[in-house]
Design a protein around this motif. Sequence first.
Motif, PDB file in Angstrom:
ATOM      1  N   ASN A  88       0.812  -1.220   0.000  1.00  0.00           N
ATOM      2  CA  ASN A  88       0.000   0.000   0.000  1.00  0.00           C
ATOM      3  C   ASN A  88       0.853   1.281   0.000  1.00  0.00           C
ATOM      4  O   ASN A  88       0.575   2.226  -0.749  1.00  0.00           O
ATOM      5  N   SER A  89       1.890   1.341   0.829  1.00  0.00           N
ATOM      6  CA  SER A  89       2.721   2.545   0.873  1.00  0.00           C
ATOM      7  C   SER A  89       3.578   2.699  -0.377  1.00  0.00           C
ATOM      8  O   SER A  89       3.899   3.819  -0.787  1.00  0.00           O
ATOM      9  N   GLY A  96       5.862   6.998  10.051  1.00  0.00           N
ATOM     10  CA  GLY A  96       5.466   6.947  11.455  1.00  0.00           C
ATOM     11  C   GLY A  96       4.353   5.959  11.708  1.00  0.00           C
ATOM     12  O   GLY A  96       4.319   5.276  12.740  1.00  0.00           O
ATOM     13  N   GLU A  97       3.442   5.848  10.749  1.00  0.00           N
ATOM     14  CA  GLU A  97       2.300   4.945  10.882  1.00  0.00           C
ATOM     15  C   GLU A  97       2.729   3.485  10.768  1.00  0.00           C
ATOM     16  O   GLU A  97       2.357   2.639  11.584  1.00  0.00           O
ATOM     17  N   LYS A  98       3.568   3.186   9.770  1.00  0.00           N
ATOM     18  CA  LYS A  98       3.907   1.786   9.489  1.00  0.00           C
ATOM     19  C   LYS A  98       5.074   1.265  10.324  1.00  0.00           C
ATOM     20  O   LYS A  98       5.055   0.129  10.790  1.00  0.00           O
ATOM     21  N   GLU A  99       6.122   2.078  10.485  1.00  0.00           N
ATOM     22  CA  GLU A  99       7.323   1.607  11.166  1.00  0.00           C
ATOM     23  C   GLU A  99       7.254   1.769  12.683  1.00  0.00           C
ATOM     24  O   GLU A  99       7.812   0.960  13.427  1.00  0.00           O
ATOM     25  N   GLY A 146       9.796   3.638  -2.894  1.00  0.00           N
ATOM     26  CA  GLY A 146       8.793   2.583  -2.965  1.00  0.00           C
ATOM     27  C   GLY A 146       9.379   1.245  -3.375  1.00  0.00           C
ATOM     28  O   GLY A 146       9.039   0.198  -2.816  1.00  0.00           O
ATOM     29  N   TYR A 147      10.292   1.273  -4.344  1.00  0.00           N
ATOM     30  CA  TYR A 147      10.862   0.020  -4.864  1.00  0.00           C
ATOM     31  C   TYR A 147      11.725  -0.675  -3.813  1.00  0.00           C
ATOM     32  O   TYR A 147      11.648  -1.898  -3.631  1.00  0.00           O
ATOM     33  N   ILE A 148      12.560   0.108  -3.098  1.00  0.00           N
ATOM     34  CA  ILE A 148      13.417  -0.480  -2.063  1.00  0.00           C
ATOM     35  C   ILE A 148      12.572  -1.057  -0.932  1.00  0.00           C
ATOM     36  O   ILE A 148      12.887  -2.117  -0.370  1.00  0.00           O
ATOM     37  N   GLU A 149      11.467  -0.384  -0.604  1.00  0.00           N
ATOM     38  CA  GLU A 149      10.583  -0.927   0.425  1.00  0.00           C
ATOM     39  C   GLU A 149       9.977  -2.253  -0.017  1.00  0.00           C
ATOM     40  O   GLU A 149       9.941  -3.222   0.751  1.00  0.00           O
ATOM     41  N   GLU A 150       9.476  -2.311  -1.260  1.00  0.00           N
ATOM     42  CA  GLU A 150       8.894  -3.560  -1.763  1.00  0.00           C
ATOM     43  C   GLU A 150       9.938  -4.668  -1.812  1.00  0.00           C
ATOM     44  O   GLU A 150       9.654  -5.828  -1.528  1.00  0.00           O
ATOM     45  N   MET A 188      10.709   0.255   5.194  1.00  0.00           N
ATOM     46  CA  MET A 188      10.917   1.633   4.773  1.00  0.00           C
ATOM     47  C   MET A 188      12.232   2.186   5.322  1.00  0.00           C
ATOM     48  O   MET A 188      12.758   3.170   4.807  1.00  0.00           O
ATOM     49  N   ARG A 189      12.777   1.544   6.345  1.00  0.00           N
ATOM     50  CA  ARG A 189      14.036   2.022   6.918  1.00  0.00           C
ATOM     51  C   ARG A 189      15.172   1.936   5.908  1.00  0.00           C
ATOM     52  O   ARG A 189      16.045   2.811   5.861  1.00  0.00           O
ATOM     53  N   ASN A 190      15.176   0.886   5.114  1.00  0.00           N
ATOM     54  CA  ASN A 190      16.207   0.746   4.081  1.00  0.00           C
ATOM     55  C   ASN A 190      16.062   1.834   3.021  1.00  0.00           C
ATOM     56  O   ASN A 190      17.052   2.316   2.474  1.00  0.00           O
TER      57      ASN A 190
END
Length: 440
Positions: free
Chosen positions: A60-61, A275-278, A397-401, A406-408
Amino acid sequence: MQQKNDKKVIRSWAFFDWANSAYNLVITSTIFPAYYTIITSDKNDNTIDYVTFLGRKFVNSALYSYAMAVAFLVIALISPILSSIADTRGNKKIFMQMFTYIGSLACCGLFFFKIETLEISVILFVLAAIGFWGSLVFYNSYLPEIATVDQQDKVSAKGFTYGYIGSIILQLICFVFVFKPDWFGITDSSIPARLSFFMVGIWWMVFAQIPFKNLPKGSPNFKSEKQNVMTSGFKELKKVWGQVKQMAYLKRFLYAFFFYSMGVQTVMLVATIFGEKELHLPTSKLIATILLLQIVAIPGAMLMSYLSSKKYGNVNVLIGVVLIWIGACVAAYFIHTEYQFYALAAVIGLIMGGIQSLSRSTYSKFLPQESPDHTSFFSFYDVTEKVALVFGMFSFGYIEELSGSMRNSVIALAIFFVLGLLFLLFLKKVQPKSVAVIEK
């Protein structure tokens, strides 16, 4: 020729920031990303949240990041065409109006955003972003037309200050509906957020009438030869790039601006979702934090203007600010508590408005001040920023997927800032006498 440093014109110009910054706060920074995350989540912190868009499954993010990347790509492709027309005919205000109405009406349309209308709502979200960023191409290009070089830092900071104040006022109004819906007999929990999107559209549209009334239509640069409007804008950018290559200082600044812009705007666009996800922070605390960030940004922008104009020069201040941004990205990778998030948000707030305002005024100072082609130069500046944002948002977005965190993605942003810093340091090695106002 427009009389420069006219107080009424400058105040009207700054009111455009007052009008459209409500979009930047409510839609890109606080209520919309929080609402988007909530309605696309399965409410289980131990699973990855997926959504389906146009038949494809996305985190989603990541879809949020990709949607923003698409908006920036569209702006990068169409703004050269439109700015060329505006420069030729001297009608940049018409294009400011066009993008303003596209963006504000799209915000109004987000009132109907529910999970059942995800696809059309994401498209409206993209259109709102195109309206906001597209209007800025023409808004920014007014700066050298309405202010002399010695006033451009101050005027640029005035615009951002008006923007922060205006957006905070509307945000507080939205808060009343979001946190006290029972005062208005609202029982559907989605209505306060959706009503906020609608109010952003109306606020943007109404207050934009002040600059539309008082700004000049734009300095014309009539050309006798007939041109293909679909190609002349890109030819104009090529021409501007040819001029930029002859100005070593400006060229190195744009390289630096390209890389650190990948980080600045991306951080601002994904802070709430991070903040919401991590950190799993509640929506009310996230929104309040981002609002505090906006309040802190006002003195931050004023401080950067003072330090650059009176103390250290634009480039030295930019170097210092980018160093802080690098530290902020590294810190974001390691934070795990809400108070760490608050402290980091306060730091980012101080440097957020300053780096945007200072970048715009630094670029403006380098331009030929009497040139009629300001829109073309600022189109080049905006295309540089938008292409940077395409890379920034897509890579985030791509690195998160790819990595599942999301930290990476945040560490990748730190690398972009480091590259921007290197070019700013290279910039200091070229010190023409004509830019004493830039370099102390």
